[in-house]
Design an enzyme around this catalytic site. Structure first.
Site, PDB file in Angstrom:
ATOM      1  CB  CYS A  30       0.252   1.311   8.062  1.00  0.00           C
ATOM      2  SG  CYS A  30       0.765   0.538   9.569  1.00  0.00           S
ATOM      3  CB  CYS A  43       0.224  -1.884  13.943  1.00  0.00           C
ATOM      4  SG  CYS A  43       0.801  -1.842  12.245  1.00  0.00           S
ATOM      5  CD  GLU A 101      -2.315  -0.944   2.942  1.00  0.00           C
ATOM      6  OE1 GLU A 101      -2.986  -1.880   3.343  1.00  0.00           O
ATOM      7  OE2 GLU A 101      -2.114   0.092   3.617  1.00  0.00           O
ATOM      8  CB  CYS A 133       2.343   7.506   3.490  1.00  0.00           C
ATOM      9  SG  CYS A 133       2.493   6.273   4.781  1.00  0.00           S
ATOM     10  CB  CYS A 176       5.453  -5.131   9.890  1.00  0.00           C
ATOM     11  SG  CYS A 176       6.689  -4.493  11.061  1.00  0.00           S
ATOM     12  CB  CYS A 187       2.997  -2.876  17.115  1.00  0.00           C
ATOM     13  SG  CYS A 187       4.763  -2.564  16.939  1.00  0.00           S
TER      14      CYS A 187
END
Ligand code: SAH
Ligand code: SF4
Length: 364
Positions: free
Chosen positions: A356, A133, A106, A119, A126, A130
């Site tokens: 995100c 997220c 994205e 961005c 990832c 976290c």
């Protein structure tokens, strides 16, 4: 079977080599290895970075027989647009891309009166986990190549060029932890900031690398001789809470992260941004604001840091939500009382899954 499916490489395979993966001398070597004149590499770079084209038909300065071959070898299409959604009256546009191996990525383009910020994602997914997220929930698929990162910006720049504007800022705040993909991110930063025709010619100060706090990589970045902005995602001033919000904190503690931030600021002369997502009744208490204020004064003083408070963008299925307005106001007031510069970040793109990883999560 559709052409797209036939052509898709198996997921997780290495993306094809691209001009934007290579430094200028490496490009010349690559072109020479194909039996072409080395200066053809500079012509290709001018087409890609300055004219924003990878279409051989536009490259009339290259001999017709070499054109397709050079473009095929050094300017392969890396990303195809899957979906584009816009909101905020068209000033925010989120793009979902599919890479050659089917991986989804994205990026978001945000237009402000005085600047245009892109961005970008640095990884597909990832690995930092976290819990607040959306990207963190899906885990890491793979690192992006430097060119896949640059291509997101070039795509944005192409869209803007048709409207007579340019990308002024790039923030590594899309999917992924940029400092966990150090080499490719550094390559991308160089391509973005190298003057044309070798790069996009953006200002280094207009580039922000956001990290969860990978201390050795923060120190390494400080020594690159760049003046990019570093953003540190802190989200809690105490190790006990940060261990749960940002699991990598069990490896590098708050004090170590802030010391690395301080050396970054000292070495580069750039003020560090501290990112803090305000989560209702989790990290938004007045005593945490005071603790954060004291900590930042102690490690960074008032002139080496700027705090960005981000109202949490709730992810689907999570019980966590943004702070109450009065708690957010009190948090700001307390930081100000500690003479720490603070702003509440605007929440562009909320209704298009702006946090995100959310768009890619929905697509899957
Ligand atoms: N991995 C890097 C950069 C990508 S995340 C990092 O963590 O810094 C970019 C920013 O978005 C980080 O500050 C991250 O903490 C924040 N973020 C992630 N999910 C969020 C959410 N649901 N609401 C608000 N901010 C979020
Ligand atoms: Fe990764 Fe950043 Fe999301 Fe944490 S907040 S999971 S580091 S993308």
């Amino acid at each position: 079977m559709s052409a797209e499916l036939t052509l898709a490489a198996p997921r997780g395979t290495k993306p094809p080599r691209h001009l934007a993966d290579l430094a200028p001398d490496e490009r010349r070597d690559a072109v020479a290895a194909m039996g072409e004149k080395p200066y053809r590499a500079d012509q290709l770079a001018r087409h890609y970075f300055t004219r924003l084209t990878d279409d051989p038909a536009d490259m009339t300065d290259l001999p017709a027989p070499s054109r397709e071959r050079l473009v095929g070898a050094l300017l392969p299409r890396l990303l195809s647009l899957v979906r584009e959604v816009s909101c905020d009256r068209g000033t925010t546009r989120k793009m979902l891309w599919r890479a050659a191996d089917g991986t989804l990525i994205e990026s978001v383009l945000m237009r402000y009166p005085d600047r245009v910020t892109m961005c970008v994602s640095s990884q597909a997914g990832c690995g930092m986990g976290c819990p607040f997220c959306a990207t963190g929930q899906a885990g890491l698929t793979r690192n992006l190549s430097a060119a896949e990162i640059v291509e997101q910006v070039v795509a944005g720049a192409r869209a803007l060029a048709r409207q007579g504007t340019r990308v002024s800022n790039v923030v590594f705040m899309g999917m992924g932890e940029p400092l966990a993909n150090y080499r490719a991110v550094l390559g991308a930063v160089r391509r973005l900031t190298d003057p044309g025709p070798n790069g996009l010619g953006m200002s280094q100060r207009g580039v922000t690398v956001s990290t969860v706090g990978l201390v050795p990589a923060m120190r390494r970045l400080a020594d690159e001789g760049l003046s990019v902005t570093l953003a540190v995602s802190l989200h809690a001033p105490d190790d006990e809470l940060r261990d749960t919000l940002v699991p990598i904190n069990t490896r590098w503690k708050v004090a170590e992260v802030l010391e690395a931030a301080r050396s970054y600021a000292k070495t580069t002369g750039r003020r560090v941004s501290v990112e803090y997502a305000l989560i209702r009744d989790v990290n938004d208490q007045a005593h945490r604001a005071d603790l954060l204020g004291r900590l930042l004064r102690r490690h960074l003083g008032g002139n080496l840091v700027h705090v960005n408070l981000i109202p949490l963008n709730p992810t689907p299925g999570s019980a966590w939500t943004a702070s109450r307005p009065e708690d957010q106001r009190e948090f700001v007031r307390r930081l100000e009382r500690h003479r720490v510069p603070v702003t509440v970040r605007d929440t562009r793109g909320r209704e298009i899954d702006g946090a995100c990883g959310q768009l890619a999560a929905n697509e899957r």
